[in-house]
Write a protein that holds these residues in place. Structure first.
Motif, PDB file in Angstrom:
ATOM      1  N   ALA A  75       0.942  -1.412   0.095  1.00  0.00           N
ATOM      2  CA  ALA A  75       0.180   0.054   0.012  1.00  0.00           C
ATOM      3  C   ALA A  75       0.941   1.228  -0.021  1.00  0.00           C
ATOM      4  O   ALA A  75       2.137   1.249   0.282  1.00  0.00           O
ATOM      5  CB  ALA A  75      -1.041  -0.120   1.269  1.00  0.00           C
ATOM      6  N   GLU A  76       0.331   2.578  -0.226  1.00  0.00           N
ATOM      7  CA  GLU A  76       0.917   3.567  -0.415  1.00  0.00           C
ATOM      8  C   GLU A  76       1.231   3.982   1.031  1.00  0.00           C
ATOM      9  O   GLU A  76       0.522   3.476   2.097  1.00  0.00           O
ATOM     10  CB  GLU A  76       0.165   4.745  -0.959  1.00  0.00           C
ATOM     11  N   ALA A  77       2.443   4.724   1.409  1.00  0.00           N
ATOM     12  CA  ALA A  77       2.936   5.088   2.965  1.00  0.00           C
ATOM     13  C   ALA A  77       2.004   5.832   3.326  1.00  0.00           C
ATOM     14  O   ALA A  77       1.552   5.561   4.663  1.00  0.00           O
ATOM     15  CB  ALA A  77       4.243   5.967   2.565  1.00  0.00           C
ATOM     16  N   GLU A  78       1.098   6.754   2.832  1.00  0.00           N
ATOM     17  CA  GLU A  78       0.207   7.661   3.261  1.00  0.00           C
ATOM     18  C   GLU A  78      -1.027   6.595   4.153  1.00  0.00           C
ATOM     19  O   GLU A  78      -1.432   6.944   4.963  1.00  0.00           O
ATOM     20  CB  GLU A  78      -0.463   8.698   2.357  1.00  0.00           C
ATOM     21  N   ARG A  79      -1.090   5.554   3.371  1.00  0.00           N
ATOM     22  CA  ARG A  79      -2.312   4.630   3.864  1.00  0.00           C
ATOM     23  C   ARG A  79      -1.707   4.139   5.287  1.00  0.00           C
ATOM     24  O   ARG A  79      -2.546   4.080   6.287  1.00  0.00           O
ATOM     25  CB  ARG A  79      -2.783   3.511   2.877  1.00  0.00           C
ATOM     26  N   ARG A  80      -0.722   3.743   5.244  1.00  0.00           N
ATOM     27  CA  ARG A  80      -0.130   3.282   6.512  1.00  0.00           C
ATOM     28  C   ARG A  80      -0.117   4.177   7.509  1.00  0.00           C
ATOM     29  O   ARG A  80      -0.484   3.912   8.937  1.00  0.00           O
ATOM     30  CB  ARG A  80       1.145   2.388   6.307  1.00  0.00           C
ATOM     31  N   THR A  81       0.394   5.359   7.345  1.00  0.00           N
ATOM     32  CA  THR A  81       0.145   6.533   8.143  1.00  0.00           C
ATOM     33  C   THR A  81      -1.281   6.806   8.613  1.00  0.00           C
ATOM     34  O   THR A  81      -1.361   7.177   9.961  1.00  0.00           O
ATOM     35  CB  THR A  81       1.075   7.786   7.659  1.00  0.00           C
ATOM     36  N   ALA A  82      -1.974   6.889   7.660  1.00  0.00           N
ATOM     37  CA  ALA A  82      -3.412   7.088   8.033  1.00  0.00           C
ATOM     38  C   ALA A  82      -3.899   5.832   9.129  1.00  0.00           C
ATOM     39  O   ALA A  82      -4.788   6.206   9.945  1.00  0.00           O
ATOM     40  CB  ALA A  82      -4.230   6.990   6.872  1.00  0.00           C
ATOM     41  N   ALA A  83      -3.348   4.759   8.961  1.00  0.00           N
ATOM     42  CA  ALA A  83      -3.719   3.680   9.922  1.00  0.00           C
ATOM     43  C   ALA A  83      -3.108   4.022  11.398  1.00  0.00           C
ATOM     44  O   ALA A  83      -3.908   3.799  12.463  1.00  0.00           O
ATOM     45  CB  ALA A  83      -3.371   2.331   9.477  1.00  0.00           C
ATOM     46  N   LEU A  84      -2.028   4.580  11.469  1.00  0.00           N
ATOM     47  CA  LEU A  84      -1.476   4.718  12.780  1.00  0.00           C
ATOM     48  C   LEU A  84      -2.182   6.000  13.431  1.00  0.00           C
ATOM     49  O   LEU A  84      -2.475   5.919  14.513  1.00  0.00           O
ATOM     50  CB  LEU A  84      -0.006   5.291  12.635  1.00  0.00           C
ATOM     51  N   ARG A  85      -2.797   6.923  12.457  1.00  0.00           N
ATOM     52  CA  ARG A  85      -3.241   8.148  13.167  1.00  0.00           C
ATOM     53  C   ARG A  85      -4.766   7.528  13.362  1.00  0.00           C
ATOM     54  O   ARG A  85      -5.190   7.937  14.640  1.00  0.00           O
ATOM     55  CB  ARG A  85      -3.620   9.117  12.123  1.00  0.00           C
ATOM     56  N   ALA A  86      -5.173   6.638  12.600  1.00  0.00           N
ATOM     57  CA  ALA A  86      -6.410   6.225  13.145  1.00  0.00           C
ATOM     58  C   ALA A  86      -6.355   5.408  14.332  1.00  0.00           C
ATOM     59  O   ALA A  86      -7.345   5.054  15.498  1.00  0.00           O
ATOM     60  CB  ALA A  86      -7.118   5.213  12.163  1.00  0.00           C
ATOM     61  N   LEU A  87      -5.401   4.448  14.764  1.00  0.00           N
ATOM     62  CA  LEU A  87      -5.269   3.842  15.899  1.00  0.00           C
ATOM     63  C   LEU A  87      -5.051   4.759  17.135  1.00  0.00           C
ATOM     64  O   LEU A  87      -5.882   4.406  18.002  1.00  0.00           O
ATOM     65  CB  LEU A  87      -3.691   3.028  15.593  1.00  0.00           C
ATOM     66  N   LYS A  88      -4.509   5.683  17.010  1.00  0.00           N
ATOM     67  CA  LYS A  88      -4.300   6.617  18.230  1.00  0.00           C
ATOM     68  C   LYS A  88      -5.698   7.220  18.430  1.00  0.00           C
ATOM     69  O   LYS A  88      -6.142   6.992  19.670  1.00  0.00           O
ATOM     70  CB  LYS A  88      -3.287   7.787  18.069  1.00  0.00           C
ATOM     71  N   ALA A  89      -6.436   7.568  17.459  1.00  0.00           N
ATOM     72  CA  ALA A  89      -8.069   8.014  17.682  1.00  0.00           C
ATOM     73  C   ALA A  89      -8.810   6.721  18.272  1.00  0.00           C
ATOM     74  O   ALA A  89      -9.521   6.991  19.523  1.00  0.00           O
ATOM     75  CB  ALA A  89      -8.559   8.527  16.631  1.00  0.00           C
ATOM     76  N   VAL A  90      -8.785   5.758  17.627  1.00  0.00           N
ATOM     77  CA  VAL A  90      -9.379   4.507  18.475  1.00  0.00           C
ATOM     78  C   VAL A  90      -9.165   4.133  19.958  1.00  0.00           C
ATOM     79  O   VAL A  90      -9.885   4.070  20.588  1.00  0.00           O
ATOM     80  CB  VAL A  90      -9.279   3.307  17.533  1.00  0.00           C
ATOM     81  N   LEU A  91      -7.781   4.257  20.255  1.00  0.00           N
ATOM     82  CA  LEU A  91      -7.470   4.119  21.497  1.00  0.00           C
ATOM     83  C   LEU A  91      -7.949   5.138  22.344  1.00  0.00           C
ATOM     84  O   LEU A  91      -8.372   4.580  23.557  1.00  0.00           O
ATOM     85  CB  LEU A  91      -5.894   4.200  21.640  1.00  0.00           C
ATOM     86  N   VAL A  92      -7.822   6.494  22.012  1.00  0.00           N
ATOM     87  CA  VAL A  92      -8.474   7.398  22.941  1.00  0.00           C
ATOM     88  C   VAL A  92      -9.992   7.315  22.954  1.00  0.00           C
ATOM     89  O   VAL A  92     -10.568   7.259  23.970  1.00  0.00           O
ATOM     90  CB  VAL A  92      -8.149   8.791  22.272  1.00  0.00           C
ATOM     91  N   ARG A  93     -10.618   6.801  21.975  1.00  0.00           N
ATOM     92  CA  ARG A  93     -12.034   6.753  22.305  1.00  0.00           C
ATOM     93  C   ARG A  93     -12.260   5.600  22.905  1.00  0.00           C
ATOM     94  O   ARG A  93     -13.398   5.392  23.687  1.00  0.00           O
ATOM     95  CB  ARG A  93     -12.714   6.417  20.796  1.00  0.00           C
TER      96      ARG A  93
END
Length: 444
Positions: free
Chosen positions: A37-55
């Protein structure tokens, strides 16, 4: 009538239970999509992970409280209970580790070397994911997020088998990783949690689907896995770390580092287990011993150091090379640097060893002579950690002498591939009387 219809529909749509091999094959298939996958997609997954953990913080806390309550009822040791907890400070550290990975450069397909073999024929060596990782660990549920976030950044699939004592926490955290992948448009199957201990042997036999096993836990766990699988194993059996106090050591610094190395987190694999003391430093040892005793440390001393610290326990041969994992510290007197280094090589585990010395020549000799994954001068052994090294997180610590040694972050989860771009050349075009290779280095 409605209830009967719903029951029939549920029966008709329920998929048959997947076998463990099929689930592992799903991880393999998903890894190939996340790795390409494009690098931006993996970065997006990491950003989503932080948000999911906080929620999901409240849900994570409830699950962790359940695990802690059950573990306390079952009499789990204090050090394991400490590792099992997910207090706010540890949770914030996880978020910081994800931030570090987001801010770092995506490593996949990074060009390491670029060579012109001939005009119009260019060879590149690039970073590439290892593939599918099997991580087996005990107690620490925070390892789920450390491992999972590193796998996402490095484009690897991961199968995690955590300890039974952290079953609920692990389940919730694996779910957070899978939701983050989905939110970024990636295949959630790239992360798999396996709760059943009986599945380990079957997983260790899947050498066609799993590329690397990383055990995190006791020496007995690591050795057992090494004996039971053909899959390469990366890890460390023990964390027997030494602090050598040289004749030139500053006494106040030696005291501070001895206390920090033993008391900051006694159960950690980078905690100091043996204090080596130059014989001429012995007259200045008493304040260090008293400071350790005030912190509840039990000292096990050889005869010369016990002359200075008569209240300490007498050390036995079994105390050298032992990973105590608690507030116990062995103390051994040595005649000088060479004896200290020999002792470390005899009884150490090649994890982390440190020297306290004001003499720069002695310090440099120690740094060069000690064969360990991490070697420090005037610093606590507790610094041997992926987060503290700036790796964002670590999937484990390796004392092996292979591609990764010490704390294993993103770089340790990568291999390389060769990419060749040509213009129709064939191997038969080259040889005596034909075309010649140029092998000209190009900027990468």
């Amino acid at each position: 009538m409605e209830a009967t219809t719903l029951k029939r529909e549920a029966t008709e749509t329920r998929e048959p239970m997947e076998t463990l091999r099929e689930r592992a094959a799903g991880v393999r298939a998903a890894q190939r999509t996340i790795g390409s996958a494009e690098a931006e997609r993996r970065t997006a997954a990491l950003r989503a992970l932080k948000a999911v953990l906080v929620r999901s913080r409240a849900e994570i806390s409830r699950a962790n409280d359940e695990d802690l309550a059950r573990a306390a009822e079952e009499g789990l040791s204090g050090s394991l209970l400490h590792r099992l907890g997910l207090p706010e400070a540890k949770f914030e550290s996880l978020l910081e580790g994800i931030d570090a990975l987001v801010e770092g450069e995506d490593p996949i397909d990074r060009v390491l070397t670029r060579t012109e073999l001939d005009e119009g024929l260019v060879l590149e060596r690039v970073r590439s994911p290892l593939g599918v990782l099997l991580i087996i660990f005990e107690s620490r549920p925070d390892a789920v997020i450390q491992i999972g976030s590193l796998a996402i950044r490095s484009g690897n699939g991961v199968i995690m088998k955590g300890g039974r004592e952290a079953a609920r926490s692990n389940e919730v955290l694996v779910g957070c990783l899978q939701r983050a992948l989905e939110e970024a448009g990636l295949d959630r199957r790239a992360v798999l949690g396996v709760p059943d201990r009986r599945d380990v042997d079957e997983l260790l036999a899947l050498d066609d689907l799993i590329d690397l096993v990383i055990p995190r836990g006791s020496g007995a766990l690591v050795r057992s896995i090494q004996e039971r699988s053909r899959i390469p194993v990366l890890g460390h059996a023990e964390g027997v770390c030494h602090l050598y106090v040289d004749a030139s050591a500053d006494p106040e610094m030696a005291l501070r580092l001895a206390v920090d190395g033993k008391c900051d987190y006694p159960a950690a694999c980078n905690a100091t287990e043996t204090l080596l003391v130059h014989e001429t430093f012995l007259p200045r040892l008493e304040p260090i011993g008293e400071a350790l005793r005030e912190r509840g440390v039990e000292l096990r001393c050889d005869e010369p150091s016990r002359q200075v610290l008569p209240w300490a326990e007498a050390a036995s041969e079994e105390d050298w090379g032992l990973e105590f994992g608690d507030l116990t510290l062995a103390v051994r007197t040595v005649a000088g640097l060479e004896e200290a280094v020999d002792f470390i090589h005899t009884y150490g585990s090649s994890h982390t060893d440190a020297i306290v010395a004001e003499d720069p020549a002695v310090a440099e000799r120690f740094l060069k002579a000690v064969d360990a994954a991490s070697v420090f001068h005037n610093a606590s052994t507790r610094f041997a950690d992926g987060f503290r090294y700036g790796l964002g997180a670590e999937v484990g610590i390796s004392t092996a002498r292979i591609h990764a040694r010490g704390p294993v972050g993103v770089e340790g989860l990568l291999t390389t591939r060769w990419l060749l771009r040509g213009e129709g050349q064939g191997a038969a075009d080259y040889g005596p009387g034909k075309r010649s290779f140029t092998h000209r280095p190009l900027d990468s």
